[in-house]
Design a protein around this motif. Sequence first.
Motif, short mmCIF file in Angstrom:
data_model
loop_
_atom_site.label_atom_id
_atom_site.label_comp_id
_atom_site.label_asym_id
_atom_site.label_seq_id
_atom_site.Cartn_x
_atom_site.Cartn_y
_atom_site.Cartn_z
N PHE A 254 15.77 15.17 22.82
CA PHE A 254 15.77 14.02 23.72
C PHE A 254 16.03 12.74 22.93
CE2 PHE A 254 14.09 16.79 26.93
CZ PHE A 254 14.46 16.19 28.12
N SER A 255 15.51 12.68 21.70
CA SER A 255 15.80 11.54 20.83
C SER A 255 17.28 11.46 20.53
CB SER A 255 14.99 11.64 19.53
OG SER A 255 15.39 10.67 18.61
N ALA A 256 17.90 12.64 20.27
CA ALA A 256 19.34 12.68 19.98
C ALA A 256 20.15 12.12 21.15
CB ALA A 256 19.77 14.11 19.68
N ALA A 257 19.75 12.49 22.37
CA ALA A 257 20.46 11.97 23.55
C ALA A 257 20.32 10.45 23.64
CB ALA A 257 19.91 12.64 24.81
N ALA A 258 19.12 9.94 23.31
CA ALA A 258 18.90 8.50 23.36
C ALA A 258 19.71 7.78 22.28
CB ALA A 258 17.41 8.20 23.20
N VAL A 259 19.75 8.36 21.07
CA VAL A 259 20.50 7.74 19.97
C VAL A 259 21.99 7.73 20.27
CG1 VAL A 259 21.11 7.96 17.52
CG2 VAL A 259 18.75 8.30 18.26
N ASP A 260 22.50 8.79 20.91
CA ASP A 260 23.92 8.84 21.26
C ASP A 260 24.32 7.68 22.18
OD1 ASP A 260 24.49 11.01 19.74
OD2 ASP A 260 24.51 12.47 21.37
N ARG A 261 23.36 7.20 22.97
CA ARG A 261 23.65 6.09 23.87
C ARG A 261 23.68 4.75 23.13
NH1 ARG A 261 20.24 9.13 27.46
NH2 ARG A 261 18.42 7.85 26.93
N LEU A 262 23.20 4.74 21.87
CA LEU A 262 23.12 3.49 21.11
C LEU A 262 24.37 3.21 20.27
CD1 LEU A 262 19.42 3.69 19.80
CD2 LEU A 262 20.28 2.40 21.77
N HIS A 263 25.24 4.21 20.12
CA HIS A 263 26.42 4.01 19.25
C HIS A 263 27.64 4.72 19.85
CE1 HIS A 263 26.53 8.12 17.44
NE2 HIS A 263 25.24 8.09 17.65
N ASP A 264 28.81 4.42 19.30
CA ASP A 264 30.06 4.98 19.80
C ASP A 264 30.64 6.04 18.86
OD1 ASP A 264 30.01 3.19 21.97
OD2 ASP A 264 30.92 1.61 20.74
N GLY A 265 29.84 6.48 17.90
CA GLY A 265 30.33 7.45 16.93
C GLY A 265 30.28 8.88 17.43
N GLN A 266 30.22 9.81 16.49
CA GLN A 266 30.24 11.23 16.82
C GLN A 266 29.01 11.62 17.63
OE1 GLN A 266 30.52 13.67 13.35
NE2 GLN A 266 30.55 15.60 14.47
N ARG A 267 29.23 12.44 18.67
CA ARG A 267 28.14 12.89 19.52
C ARG A 267 27.36 14.02 18.86
NH1 ARG A 267 27.41 8.78 22.57
NH2 ARG A 267 28.24 7.95 20.63
#
Length: 490
Positions: A254-267
Amino acid sequence: MDSFDLRRDFTASLVVFLVALPLCVGVAVASGVPAELGLVTGIVGGLLTGLLPGSSLQVSGPAAGLTVLVYEAIQEYGLPLLGVIVLAAGLLQLLMGALRLGRWFRAISVAVVEGMLAGIGLVLIAGQLYSMADAKAPSGGPAKIAGLPDMLFDTARSGSAQAAFALGAGTIAVLVLWKKLPTRARVVPAPLAAVALATSASMLFRLPVAKIEVQGLQGAIQPPDVGDFGQLAGVGLIGTVLAFTLIASAESLFSAAAVDRLHDGQRTDYDKELMAQGAGNTLCGALGALPMTAVIVRSAANVQAGARTKASRVLHGVWLLLFAALLPAALGVIPLAALAGVLVHAGCKLIPVAALRQLWPGHRGEALILVVTAVAIVAVSMFEGVLIGLALAVAKTAWDTSHVRVDVIDKGAGPIQAHLSGNATFLRLPKILDALEALPQNRPIEVHMSGLRHLDHACRTSLENWAARHSAEGVEPVRVNARPESGPAG
């Protein structure tokens, strides 16, 4: 990697190190283990998990979300078995990642996860309020909460307890107010600033408060004995391993999903990230250290500091290692009350007040699951509370997906037509039978089921029994037409 990226990653690693240092130590002390073990887990999270593929920017280490579970496990099984539990949980995470089960954690109800975090937050707050007063907390969530009035009364009568509580309260005040300061003043991360100010105050005024006990890395690391692994045959220990695995994996992904929303890099690749967390926990278990998860506070600090690659999180592990190796005595001047204040603040942030406020108007069932999960964790235990939440979520989903409609058409002449549509399951059987039993017995009746997507065995049997007994003598028997081909209706 160009020099610009390297410069950004280097700067970000220092920021993450300064955020992680007080949290690693605070989580360890709150979990009932030597402070150095929190640093060990942070080091492994940087140097091992940080190198592995999965999520490029999220940072792993000891998390407040596992504090309560670790403390309960140590109280029940002892510190020597912590390594066994963490190692077994890590191996289980590796297996689940290899079987590509990482993506399935996204199917866990968000209400259950938020309820889990809320329950952890409540128990964490209740327990750390005692530590803020240098008092021993009772065991169990209900006892902690029930004992708070007596603790506050005892604190008011003790000068040393008042001094410790004032340090903890001051730490919380700094954490809350830090974001209101000008940008230049916020170069130092809030947790580090709060602990540093509390430590300075305790030294300046020579306050009689408890400090962290320091024993060095070599004294703190205690790998599990081979014989300890035989304890895994016990049902209770297996349940604890499963709880560690479920909670650590869910929190990380769930943290990974939240971090993915913070940047435009690799998912994030969820399966690879689960294996990275498993590798980290396996090594932490072998060292007898705390379990790790991906931590949103450190991860968000990493992204906001401008990190571009995984080099930032690896370097933060290097800085933690250098600190633990060269400056361990520096931990001995930190008041326990200051770390307790940091964790009380972290516990408050785990309680999803905003999410609950948004859920209540339109999704009261989800809000109820969140609250019940949190209360169950406080009242019973972590593992049972999560299981209760998952069971409620499954029951709610089954109820929501079993909608069925019964439309009755009576043209005055000819048979009465009853059209069933939706999913006819045992959960909706009372509604179906109430509608059909209300039809007159002296008229021919046709039941059309072509609109049903599913008809379970209980409904089919009940419909057949109703049709057999419904019609009065001399009236054409009930006709049931066009049964669906899917499901057990045949």
